[in-house]
Design a protein around this motif. Sequence first.
Motif, short mmCIF file in Angstrom:
data_model
loop_
_atom_site.label_atom_id
_atom_site.label_comp_id
_atom_site.label_asym_id
_atom_site.label_seq_id
_atom_site.Cartn_x
_atom_site.Cartn_y
_atom_site.Cartn_z
N LEU A 289 7.91 13.46 18.28
CA LEU A 289 8.60 13.42 17.00
C LEU A 289 7.74 12.85 15.88
N ILE A 290 6.46 12.66 16.16
CA ILE A 290 5.56 12.09 15.17
C ILE A 290 4.80 13.20 14.43
N ASP A 291 4.90 14.43 14.90
CA ASP A 291 4.07 15.50 14.38
C ASP A 291 4.45 15.96 12.97
N SER A 292 5.65 15.65 12.52
CA SER A 292 6.08 16.10 11.19
C SER A 292 6.42 14.88 10.33
N PHE B 235 6.54 4.10 16.09
CA PHE B 235 5.46 4.60 15.24
C PHE B 235 5.85 4.52 13.76
N TYR B 236 7.05 5.02 13.43
CA TYR B 236 7.45 5.08 12.02
C TYR B 236 7.86 3.70 11.47
N GLN B 237 8.27 2.81 12.33
CA GLN B 237 8.51 1.44 11.88
C GLN B 237 7.19 0.82 11.43
N MET B 238 6.14 1.07 12.18
CA MET B 238 4.82 0.55 11.83
C MET B 238 4.27 1.27 10.59
N HIS B 239 4.53 2.56 10.49
CA HIS B 239 3.93 3.36 9.43
C HIS B 239 4.57 3.10 8.07
N PHE B 240 5.90 3.09 8.03
CA PHE B 240 6.62 2.90 6.77
C PHE B 240 6.93 1.43 6.47
N LYS B 241 6.78 0.58 7.49
CA LYS B 241 7.10 -0.85 7.36
C LYS B 241 8.58 -1.06 7.03
N GLN B 242 9.40 -0.14 7.44
CA GLN B 242 10.86 -0.26 7.32
C GLN B 242 11.49 0.75 8.27
N THR C 166 12.03 11.23 6.24
CA THR C 166 13.10 10.52 5.54
C THR C 166 14.08 11.46 4.84
N HIS C 167 13.92 12.75 5.03
CA HIS C 167 14.73 13.69 4.25
C HIS C 167 16.21 13.67 4.62
#
Length: 480
Positions: free
Chosen positions: A4-7, A70-77, A12-13
């Motif tokens: 689920l990291i590929d897109s 992954f997205y918690q680390m990437h967006f920091k939220q 956030t859409h």
Amino acid sequence: FSNLIDSEFPITHYKQYPPNVSKIYSYFECRRKKDSQFSEVVFFGLQYLLKKYLTGPVITEEKIQEAKLFYQMHFKQAVFDEEGWRKVLEKHDGRLPIRIKAVPEGRIIPRGNVLFTVENTDPNFYWLTNYIETMLVQMWYPITVATISREFKKILAKHLKATSGSLEGLDLKLHDFGYRGVSSQESAALGGAAHLVNFCSTDTVAGLLMAQRYYACPMAGFSIPAAEHSTIISWGRNREKEAFERVLDQFSSGPVSVVSDSYDIFNACKHIWGDKLKEQVMERSQDSCLVIRPDSGDPTETLIEVIKILEECFGCSLNSVGYKVLPSYLRIIQGDGIDLTSLSDEGWSAENMFFGCGSALLQKLNRDTLSCAFKCSYVETNGKGMDVYKQPVTDPSKGSKRGRLSLRRNSDGFLETIERGAGKPEEDLLVTVFENGSLVQDYSLEEIRKNARLQDEELNPILHNHEQELLHNHIFNGIH
């Protein structure tokens, strides 16, 4: 879509759509562009993407947890829709509730028409439609390669027919040399397979394997033994003749290609091939011909000079339409860049030549080459449908289509896109290829090749005018 990291862009859409949305419907097209070299496209490559990335239970708990971290680390939220993805896993066993309708692969479609549509089949997962946009927009690559390859074929077919009277050997005229020049193994596979829609000549093995695995073709293309500079120069400058002789001896029973410009292509043709090894060359047959490869200098000037030297040494004959042909045991292969008109103006048939193409075929292109775009055109909110579109005041060419779309052939025989849901289902040329995690339509490369074959009107004799010559030379030299 292996996880689920590929897109990333659409992550956030799901938070941005209007409340109570139940349907998002989007489409893909190659926008029409004024004065473009390419007025139509070859549709190819969707089946690979569907089979590899979307078919079956592609959502797992492990992938959900991996994406969440992954997205918690990437967006920091916390922006990742863990709950939504888990519902896909629980309700649909990890299969995507998506429907994709597309034109049959290999079909030739005028630019500006819909090529495929995507919509959710479960109202709870409206956000899935554009979540997979990033991956599906990468369709631009195989479509663009297949389109450019077919443009090469049209040019070669016209010259071959005009200078030989037939199309014999056309499928082997353009050889894919592009493997080493692309950005990745997957690019080589996709681009190599796209070229094989039109031709059967390649050194890009990754494309052959893709055609075998995803398009049911045991062996889609062919090649011949070929020397490269390392196998020639390793003999030393003073032993070029011995290097050539070795290749002839080792591959005596079939065609063989020998790069001959390591030092002096003109000396090699006149004094080695045309003198010291002349008898060995003449002993070969059409089925075991020597293919000489120039690989440097101005392509047109070098080729004309080489073919004149070979004529002096080996002679030539006139074919049925009055053009010169070297003996059947001798041919030339030219890499990227050639002016075919100069060749025919000198009285030579295209029969004498094979062509190789590398970067101009597989790498000198991008998403803007064919103006590829993926846009939303219809939504349903609170049970009510609405046609939507974009219409930038600063660039009208980027305006998008409206509503549900279909593709039909009109009364004049031309393909056209019907917008706003006004098309008749029985006329729609879009075929459901994917639904709820399953591949519905499976095309073989053989079917695709039939769809992409040249039509009679594309084989009309060449009109010799400056504009057309310029267009052909641009395509051959990778100016897209």
